[in-house]
Design a protein around this motif. Structure first.
Motif, PDB file in Angstrom:
ATOM      1  N   LYS A 191      53.155 -12.775 -60.385  1.00  0.00           N
ATOM      2  CA  LYS A 191      52.895 -14.031 -59.689  1.00  0.00           C
ATOM      3  C   LYS A 191      51.423 -14.404 -59.785  1.00  0.00           C
ATOM      4  O   LYS A 191      51.067 -15.590 -59.814  1.00  0.00           O
ATOM      5  CB  LYS A 191      53.317 -13.932 -58.224  1.00  0.00           C
ATOM      6  CG  LYS A 191      54.824 -13.925 -58.061  1.00  0.00           C
ATOM      7  CD  LYS A 191      55.242 -14.032 -56.609  1.00  0.00           C
ATOM      8  CE  LYS A 191      54.915 -12.764 -55.855  1.00  0.00           C
ATOM      9  NZ  LYS A 191      55.114 -12.894 -54.415  1.00  0.00           N
ATOM     10  N   ASP A 192      50.558 -13.428 -59.862  1.00  0.00           N
ATOM     11  CA  ASP A 192      49.127 -13.715 -59.962  1.00  0.00           C
ATOM     12  C   ASP A 192      48.755 -14.378 -61.286  1.00  0.00           C
ATOM     13  O   ASP A 192      47.662 -14.920 -61.404  1.00  0.00           O
ATOM     14  CB  ASP A 192      48.316 -12.423 -59.766  1.00  0.00           C
ATOM     15  CG  ASP A 192      48.311 -11.966 -58.314  1.00  0.00           C
ATOM     16  OD1 ASP A 192      48.128 -10.764 -58.060  1.00  0.00           O
ATOM     17  OD2 ASP A 192      48.506 -12.832 -57.442  1.00  0.00           O
ATOM     18  N   TYR A 212      60.010 -19.128 -61.193  1.00  0.00           N
ATOM     19  CA  TYR A 212      59.296 -17.937 -60.739  1.00  0.00           C
ATOM     20  C   TYR A 212      60.221 -17.002 -59.974  1.00  0.00           C
ATOM     21  O   TYR A 212      60.230 -15.793 -60.195  1.00  0.00           O
ATOM     22  CB  TYR A 212      58.110 -18.323 -59.839  1.00  0.00           C
ATOM     23  CG  TYR A 212      56.840 -18.603 -60.599  1.00  0.00           C
ATOM     24  CD1 TYR A 212      56.314 -19.890 -60.655  1.00  0.00           C
ATOM     25  CD2 TYR A 212      56.159 -17.579 -61.256  1.00  0.00           C
ATOM     26  CE1 TYR A 212      55.141 -20.153 -61.347  1.00  0.00           C
ATOM     27  CE2 TYR A 212      54.986 -17.844 -61.952  1.00  0.00           C
ATOM     28  CZ  TYR A 212      54.490 -19.127 -61.997  1.00  0.00           C
ATOM     29  OH  TYR A 212      53.324 -19.388 -62.688  1.00  0.00           O
ATOM     30  N   PRO A 248      54.607 -17.847 -56.465  1.00  0.00           N
ATOM     31  CA  PRO A 248      53.177 -17.568 -56.334  1.00  0.00           C
ATOM     32  C   PRO A 248      52.560 -18.444 -55.250  1.00  0.00           C
ATOM     33  O   PRO A 248      52.972 -19.594 -55.061  1.00  0.00           O
ATOM     34  CB  PRO A 248      52.607 -17.944 -57.709  1.00  0.00           C
ATOM     35  CG  PRO A 248      53.762 -17.935 -58.633  1.00  0.00           C
ATOM     36  CD  PRO A 248      54.946 -18.309 -57.814  1.00  0.00           C
ATOM     37  N   SER A 289      49.720 -17.021 -62.192  1.00  0.00           N
ATOM     38  CA  SER A 289      49.590 -18.445 -61.901  1.00  0.00           C
ATOM     39  C   SER A 289      48.134 -18.841 -61.731  1.00  0.00           C
ATOM     40  O   SER A 289      47.762 -20.002 -61.931  1.00  0.00           O
ATOM     41  CB  SER A 289      50.376 -18.805 -60.628  1.00  0.00           C
ATOM     42  OG  SER A 289      49.871 -18.086 -59.524  1.00  0.00           O
TER      43      SER A 289
END
Lengths: 219, 220, 256
Positions: B160-161, B198, A67, B163
């Motif tokens: 991923k968002d 991740y 991220p 996070s």
């Protein structure tokens, strides 16, 4: 008497503008550095030898699997730990540029690989060297092909600039939070910040479509 | 440089990181499921022949796609209470990510819908199915198979968002990693492990999506 | 007897373990128009592409005007020439492709000019004049400013031929240039080729158009499974094939 929104906006105008200015500079730096690096990444993936391609692939896979916030935080904390004293702004821009490069690299690779092999053969047939073939035949076509995706990436950078507020860079979002901590008008000011971001990104989108139209080949 | 790598601290706290990852996945799954439902409805609206459906859908997609997700997250958690909508951290984050996912998935689904030949709808009408039945039994299943590749990359991106939830102190993976980082000062090790988690999870999601693609593929 | 322009000796090419050309010997004289025919897999396109080094070859030699093409052979040693040298040699031949391969981001004139400006280093106006002359010659003088996307298939192929001819090559190579065209557009391309033949251009044409081969070619080469099977006068070959394989081939190809 409740403070009016316009009064508050006017009072805060310098802060807002300074934040917006920083947002713009973060985004621009990230896009430029990221694109230059990204072109190298893309060229390596398309024309590099096995080892170069492997190294670059690992690089892009790691970056794209992480991220952006983690990249920003890592860049900020790790740099100070290893003694490279980066201020938050530089650490943040570095992280965003690296992120941008992985996207641009994929875009460039995709654009180049989408060109039919016949183009290279025709260029060879009239005696062009590889350098000439790339400069006059391949790159111009690839550029038109990946322009929309690149404009999209540029908009992503503007959105990602907000993450730098987490490490204390005084861009628009952090400035907005500062203002809100003073006047408690969170609804209005978050909304206003959102509107500003929307205008900037929508503008980028429109500009991209305009450039696309202008550079399109007549058919 | 004077920094020697020592992963021991990170391994001691590995369970915290895993719990954080589990929460990240949980947030992602719930938000994406809701987002997919929203996205499907919006996608049909985008290609509808009724202006009253197209217009709000277009506004929704255009506005959300041009806003930074962090602004939405902060707005939902800090500003909505002023309108009387009080959600806890996780509720507000899931709501935001669902709405955000909906806008992106709507675009993915729209492209998929456009690639389905009109003749199929007409065939459905010819045997007497209602438009709603046609959409659910013919169009949607076909579209789903078409869009699995681009949906896969959108889903990974949305994961991923999650996070971003760290910004409002939701104890997902990034938040836990940052805590460990601050407690232990083992910065390089912490971030290497967090990033590795991740990357591994994204690769896993990609592999799962490929399997789904294979399972759903029509026999040739 | 006209001068020998192209000399191929013992040409061999493999794709991995598959031997595609199994020892080709051939001489092409100036002014000859040679049609190369054969079924797919016979190696005819590969042969053409070896001549301008679009394909590497592993054995034998090709000489154009006495100059070794692609590789320098000295006794047992074989060295590939430098990329710069190979590029220069490619400019000595001209090739037209089945898929035209025009550069879509350039006008017809710019397509023709590119080689003249970048390879032959002619000044732009001179290159432009030559380009327009050749576009006129193929009947597209009024389309010089058009982009490939605005042209029909037949027009695109004619521009592609002009692009190759404008470089003033010693030898023209045509690789199935009408195979990708709609039937009504084939005629205009064949007309152009006939005209070039009449002007004395030395040409090698890989083609399926048997009637065209019969009308225009001064010589026909029939290839089968990587070797030259028959080589001679079209009238004789088509009417009285010497080999079983050619007879079979002529039966299965549309030719009356």
């Amino acid at each position: 008497m409740a403070p009016s929104l316009f009064d508050q906006l006017w009072l805060a105008r310098n802060v807002i503008l300074s934040g917006l200015g920083l947002t713009v500079s973060i985004s621009l730096l990230a896009i430029l550095a990221g694109s230059v690096l990204g072109v190298f990444v893309g060229l390596s993936l398309t024309y590099g030898n096995r080892w170069l391609r492997l190294v670059v692939r690992v690089y892009t896979d790691i970056i794209r699997g992480t991220p952006v916030l983690v990249l920003v935080l890592a860049s900020y904390y790790v740099s100070s730990a290893v003694g490279v004293n980066l201020d938050p702004f530089s650490a943040g821009v570095l992280a965003l540029a690296v992120f941008c490069s992985s996207h641009v690299g994929e875009i460039v690779r995709g654009g180049l690989q989408a060109i039919p092999k016949g183009q290279t053969e025709a260029a060879k047939a009239i005696g062009l060297t590889f350098g000439q073939t790339f400069a006059y035949v391949l790159w111009p076509q690839a550029l038109r092909q990946f322009l929309p995706a690149w404009v999209n990436t540029a908009a992503e950078m503007v959105k990602a600039s907000t993450l730098l507020s987490v490490i204390g860079v005084a861009e628009l979002l952090l400035r907005t939070q500062e203002i809100i901590s003073r006047n408690f008008m969170s609804l209005q000011f978050y909304f206003f910040a959102g509107a500003l971001y929307f205008v900037v990104n929508y503008g980028i989108e429109r500009f991209g479509k305009y450039v696309e139209r202008k550079t399109a080949v007549p058919s | 440089m004077g920094y020697t790598l020592n992963f021991a601290v990170v391994w001691r706290n590995f369970d915290r990181l895993l719990e954080g990852l589990a929460l990240s996945l949980g947030l992602a799954v719930v938000s994406i499921l809701i987002g997919a439902a929203i996205g499907l409805a919006v996608a049909f609206a985008l290609i509808s022949k009724y202006r009253a459906a197209v217009w709000p859908a277009t506004v929704y997609v255009t506005v959300i796609r041009n806003l930074p997700i962090l602004v939405l997250v902060l707005f939902a958690y800090f500003a909505l209470p002023q309108m009387g909508v009080r959600l806890d951290k996780i509720e507000s984050f899931v709501a935001v990510l669902a709405i955000y996912s909906g806008a992106y998935l709507a675009e993915v689904f729209r492209a998929g819908l456009l690639s389905i030949p009109k003749g199929l709808t007409e065939a459905g009408l010819a045997i007497g199915l209602t438009p709603m039945q046609i959409r659910s039994t013919i169009i949607a299943p076909l579209m789903l198979r078409n869009v699995l590749p681009s949906m896969s990359s959108t889903i990974i991106s949305l994961f991923k968002d999650t996070s971003l939830a760290a910004a409002i102190a939701v104890p997902e993976l990034t938040f836990e990693a940052r805590k460990i980082n601050v407690e232990s000062f083992r910065v390089i090790e912490t971030w290497i492990v967090a990033s590795a988690l991740y990357v591994a999870t994204c690769a896993l999601i990609a592999a799962v999506m490929r399997q789904v693609e294979r399972r759903l593929a029509l026999p040739r | 007897m006209a001068k020998t322009l192209l000399e191929i000796a013992g040409l061999r090419k493999t794709y991995g373990t598959l031997e595609v050309l199994k020892g080709i010997d051939c001489q092409v004289h100036e002014g000859e128009v040679i049609a190369i025919i054969g079924s797919s897999g016979s190696g005819k396109t590969t042969l053409l592409r070896c001549i301008n080094m679009l394909e590497d070859f592993q054995g034998g030699t090709i000489s154009l005007d006495g100059e070794e093409i692609g590789y320098h052979v000295e006794g047992p040693t074989r060295r590939r020439k430098s990329e710069k040298d190979i590029a220069r040699q490619r400019a000595l031949t001209g090739m037209a492709f089945q898929q035209f391969n025009l550069f879509p981001h350039m006008t017809a004139a710019q397509n023709v000019m590119l080689g003249l400006v970048k390879v032959k280093r002619l000044p732009k106006d001179e290159a432009h004049a030559i380009a327009v002359k050749w576009l006129d010659r193929v009947g597209l003088g009024d389309r010089a400013g058009h982009y490939p996307g605005q042209l029909s298939g037949g027009q695109q192929q004619r521009v592609a031929i002009a692009r190759a001819i404008a470089m003033n090559p010693r030898l023209m190579l045509f690789d199935e240039v009408t195979s990708a065209l709609d039937p009504e557009l084939v005629g205009e391309v064949l007309q152009v080729i006939k005209g070039l033949a009449a002007d004395g251009m030395t040409m090698l044409l890989v083609t399926h158009e048997m009637r065209f081969a019969f009308e225009v070619a001064s010589r026909v080469i029939f290839m089968n499974q990587g070797v030259i099977c028959e080589d001679g006068n079209p009238r004789e070959m088509f009417v009285a094939p010497k080999t079983e394989r050619l007879a079979e081939f002529l039966k299965t190809s549309s030719f009356n």
